[in-house]
Design an enzyme around this catalytic site. Structure first.
Site, PDB file in Angstrom:
ATOM      1  CB  CYS A  88      -2.259 -11.544  -3.011  1.00  0.00           C
ATOM      2  SG  CYS A  88      -2.753 -10.626  -1.555  1.00  0.00           S
ATOM      3  CG  HIS A  99      -3.101  -9.232  -6.367  1.00  0.00           C
ATOM      4  ND1 HIS A  99      -4.358  -9.573  -5.927  1.00  0.00           N
ATOM      5  CD2 HIS A  99      -2.450  -8.724  -5.288  1.00  0.00           C
ATOM      6  CE1 HIS A  99      -4.455  -9.282  -4.643  1.00  0.00           C
ATOM      7  NE2 HIS A  99      -3.311  -8.756  -4.230  1.00  0.00           N
ATOM      8  CG  ASN A 103      -5.719  -7.188  -1.851  1.00  0.00           C
ATOM      9  OD1 ASN A 103      -5.994  -8.308  -2.239  1.00  0.00           O
ATOM     10  ND2 ASN A 103      -4.520  -6.855  -1.407  1.00  0.00           N
TER      11      ASN A 103
HETATM   12  N1  COA Z   1      -6.819   7.375   5.431  1.00  0.00           N
HETATM   13  C1  COA Z   1      -6.120   8.510   5.583  1.00  0.00           C
HETATM   14  N2  COA Z   1      -4.796   8.539   5.839  1.00  0.00           N
HETATM   15  C2  COA Z   1      -4.177   7.355   5.940  1.00  0.00           C
HETATM   16  C3  COA Z   1      -4.851   6.135   5.785  1.00  0.00           C
HETATM   17  C4  COA Z   1      -6.221   6.174   5.534  1.00  0.00           C
HETATM   18  N3  COA Z   1      -6.954   5.059   5.354  1.00  0.00           N
HETATM   19  N4  COA Z   1      -3.956   5.130   5.926  1.00  0.00           N
HETATM   20  C5  COA Z   1      -2.764   5.688   6.162  1.00  0.00           C
HETATM   21  N5  COA Z   1      -2.895   7.030   6.182  1.00  0.00           N
HETATM   22  C6  COA Z   1      -1.853   8.027   6.413  1.00  0.00           C
HETATM   23  C7  COA Z   1      -0.676   7.475   7.165  1.00  0.00           C
HETATM   24  O1  COA Z   1      -0.921   7.511   8.547  1.00  0.00           O
HETATM   25  C8  COA Z   1       0.427   8.429   6.759  1.00  0.00           C
HETATM   26  O2  COA Z   1       0.323   9.600   7.502  1.00  0.00           O
HETATM   27  P1  COA Z   1       1.630  10.381   8.007  1.00  0.00           P
HETATM   28  O3  COA Z   1       2.350  10.783   6.753  1.00  0.00           O
HETATM   29  O4  COA Z   1       1.051  11.514   8.788  1.00  0.00           O
HETATM   30  O5  COA Z   1       2.397   9.400   8.825  1.00  0.00           O
HETATM   31  C9  COA Z   1       0.078   8.758   5.307  1.00  0.00           C
HETATM   32  O6  COA Z   1      -1.316   8.415   5.140  1.00  0.00           O
HETATM   33  C10 COA Z   1       0.896   7.992   4.282  1.00  0.00           C
HETATM   34  O7  COA Z   1       0.935   6.614   4.669  1.00  0.00           O
HETATM   35  P2  COA Z   1       1.666   5.533   3.791  1.00  0.00           P
HETATM   36  O8  COA Z   1       1.519   4.192   4.456  1.00  0.00           O
HETATM   37  O9  COA Z   1       3.048   6.008   3.464  1.00  0.00           O
HETATM   38  O10 COA Z   1       0.763   5.582   2.466  1.00  0.00           O
HETATM   39  P3  COA Z   1       0.983   4.877   1.086  1.00  0.00           P
HETATM   40  O11 COA Z   1       1.001   5.860   0.009  1.00  0.00           O
HETATM   41  O12 COA Z   1       2.088   3.854   1.137  1.00  0.00           O
HETATM   42  O13 COA Z   1      -0.399   4.060   0.913  1.00  0.00           O
HETATM   43  C11 COA Z   1      -1.180   1.802   1.125  1.00  0.00           C
HETATM   44  C12 COA Z   1      -0.766   3.067   1.864  1.00  0.00           C
HETATM   45  C13 COA Z   1      -1.465   0.729   2.155  1.00  0.00           C
HETATM   46  C14 COA Z   1      -2.419   2.120   0.321  1.00  0.00           C
HETATM   47  C15 COA Z   1      -0.037   1.334   0.186  1.00  0.00           C
HETATM   48  O14 COA Z   1       1.179   1.354   0.883  1.00  0.00           O
HETATM   49  C16 COA Z   1      -0.235  -0.043  -0.389  1.00  0.00           C
HETATM   50  O15 COA Z   1      -1.114  -0.275  -1.185  1.00  0.00           O
HETATM   51  N6  COA Z   1       0.657  -0.975  -0.019  1.00  0.00           N
HETATM   52  C17 COA Z   1       0.783  -2.287  -0.644  1.00  0.00           C
HETATM   53  C18 COA Z   1      -0.403  -3.158  -0.438  1.00  0.00           C
HETATM   54  C19 COA Z   1      -0.094  -4.470  -1.040  1.00  0.00           C
HETATM   55  O16 COA Z   1       0.270  -4.567  -2.186  1.00  0.00           O
HETATM   56  N7  COA Z   1      -0.137  -5.519  -0.236  1.00  0.00           N
HETATM   57  C20 COA Z   1       0.431  -6.760  -0.658  1.00  0.00           C
HETATM   58  C21 COA Z   1      -0.413  -7.563  -1.474  1.00  0.00           C
HETATM   59  S1  COA Z   1      -1.809  -8.018  -0.571  1.00  0.00           S
END
Ligand code: COA
Length: 326
Positions: A113, A253, A283
């Site tokens: 990214c 980004h 993204n």
């Molecule tokens: N729909 C519904 N629930 C979902 C889901 C979806 N698409 N994806 C994950 N969940 C659930 C998980 O299973 C978890 O459930 P649990 O609590 O029962 O285990 C819960 O939601 C929370 O998951 P978590 O991974 O802690 O969520 P989060 O708040 O961290 O959000 C992202 C997930 C991926 C959106 C977030 O972590 C993110 O944006 N990460 C960084 C991405 C990034 O910057 N990448 C690098 C640059 S490319």
């Protein structure tokens, strides 16, 4: 003093729109969850025939047209991508041929990214060194073809697209004022695509294990991204002796609206001065910053003399920033 200056931009996204409601039919998710956790409402996805160089070609052609440049005027092409058409030749070489940019050297940059800003760092450095004077820099990705559409934790995040910038040597007191790049390979497992390279070459086994798709530890990546980007923007402004109030626009980004909001808060910048299009495209990795930059320019959000800060964070891990005076 010679430095690089972005004299024109262009961008392209595929026509096909995939909404959060469309994804509700594919994986166990909801529009509410995706909107609240990421800020994404829809993304653009290529058709089966389109590859990264096709998107790059559209964005680059637009930038060339806006600059009134012919492809032969370019002496270097850099394509930032983690989804090249193929392992080699580089997507930059494929783009060079398609454009007819016969006077240009061409190579790809892989910094996920952060790729576009890494490319800007390289382009500006080569311009300052006198090695090149007209650089076409493109960030282009077809992430949809390396996305695991059975994995709800990643498939909701990504989209396809391309953005381009023409960078020219200038002696004016504007252009690229600073660039900064950094990496931490010890955290490479937070976001990666393990299959298809020399470690896990494509085989029946790697395909069955779904190693040919992006893997991400989202929550851990999120925390590192917030911490790193907060430090990065403060450092970039300090390096340029600028106060946040002097910034006209922050172009981050587009990975997650909560990461963007945290960075803006750390700077004390109102969200009106932060460019966002994550709702439309998700993204798009290396394409994210140049698409946002192009949309900001075209919509009049950037005026001559404005200070503009670009920042990105991604797989590698990598992170990067650039301070522009428009
Ligand atoms: N729909 C519904 N629930 C979902 C889901 C979806 N698409 N994806 C994950 N969940 C659930 C998980 O299973 C978890 O459930 P649990 O609590 O029962 O285990 C819960 O939601 C929370 O998951 P978590 O991974 O802690 O969520 P989060 O708040 O961290 O959000 C992202 C997930 C991926 C959106 C977030 O972590 C993110 O944006 N990460 C960084 C991405 C990034 O910057 N990448 C690098 C640059 S490319």
């Amino acid at each position: 003093m010679i430095r690089g200056r972005i004299i024109a931009t262009g961008s392209y996204v595929p026509e096909n729109v995939v909404t959060n409601h469309d994804l509700e039919k594919v994986v166990d998710t909801s529009d509410d969850w995706i909107t609240e956790r990421t800020g994404i409402k829809q993304r653009r996805i290529v058709n089966a025939q389109q590859a990264t160089s096709d998107l790059a070609y559209e964005a680059a052609s637009l930038a060339l047209k806006r600059a009134h440049y012919k492809p032969k005027d370019i002496d270097l092409i850099i394509v930032a991508t983690i989804t090249p058409d193929m392992a080699f030749p580089s997507t930059a070489c494929i783009l060079q041929d398609r454009l007819g940019a016969t006077n240009a050297a061409a190579f790809d940059v892989n910094a996920a990214c952060s790729g576009f800003i890494y490319g800007l760092h390289i382009a500006n450095g080569l311009i300052k060194a006198g090695a090149h004077s007209r650089v076409l820099l493109v960030g282009a990705e077809v992430l949809s073809k390396v996305t695991d559409w059975q994995d709800r934790t990643t498939c909701i995040l990504f989209g396809d697209g391309a953005g381009a910038a023409l960078i020219e040597a200038t002696k004016e007191k504007r252009g690229v004022y600073s660039t900064y790049i950094s990496s931490d390979g010890s955290l490479s497992d937070l976001i990666c695509l393990p299959g298809g390279g020399s470690r896990n070459p494509c085989s029946k086994e790697t395909i069955l294990k779904r190693l040919n798709y992006i893997k991400m530890k989202g929550n851990e990546t999120f925390k590192v991204a917030v911490r790193t980007l907060e430090e990065l923007v403060i450092k970039t402004l300090a390096d340029n002796n600028l106060d946040p109030s002097q910034l006209s626009l922050l172009i981050p980004h587009q990975a997650n609206i909560r990461i963007i909001q945290a960075t803006a808060k750390r700077l004390g910048m109102p969200m009106e001065k932060v460019f966002m299009n994550i709702d439309k495209y998700g993204n798009t990795s290396a394409a994210s910053v140049p698409i946002a930059l192009d949309e900001a320019v075209q919509s009049g959000r950037i005026q001559d003399g404005d200070y503009v800060l670009l920042e990105a964070f991604g797989g590698g891990l990598t992170w990067a920033s650039a301070l522009l005076r428009w």
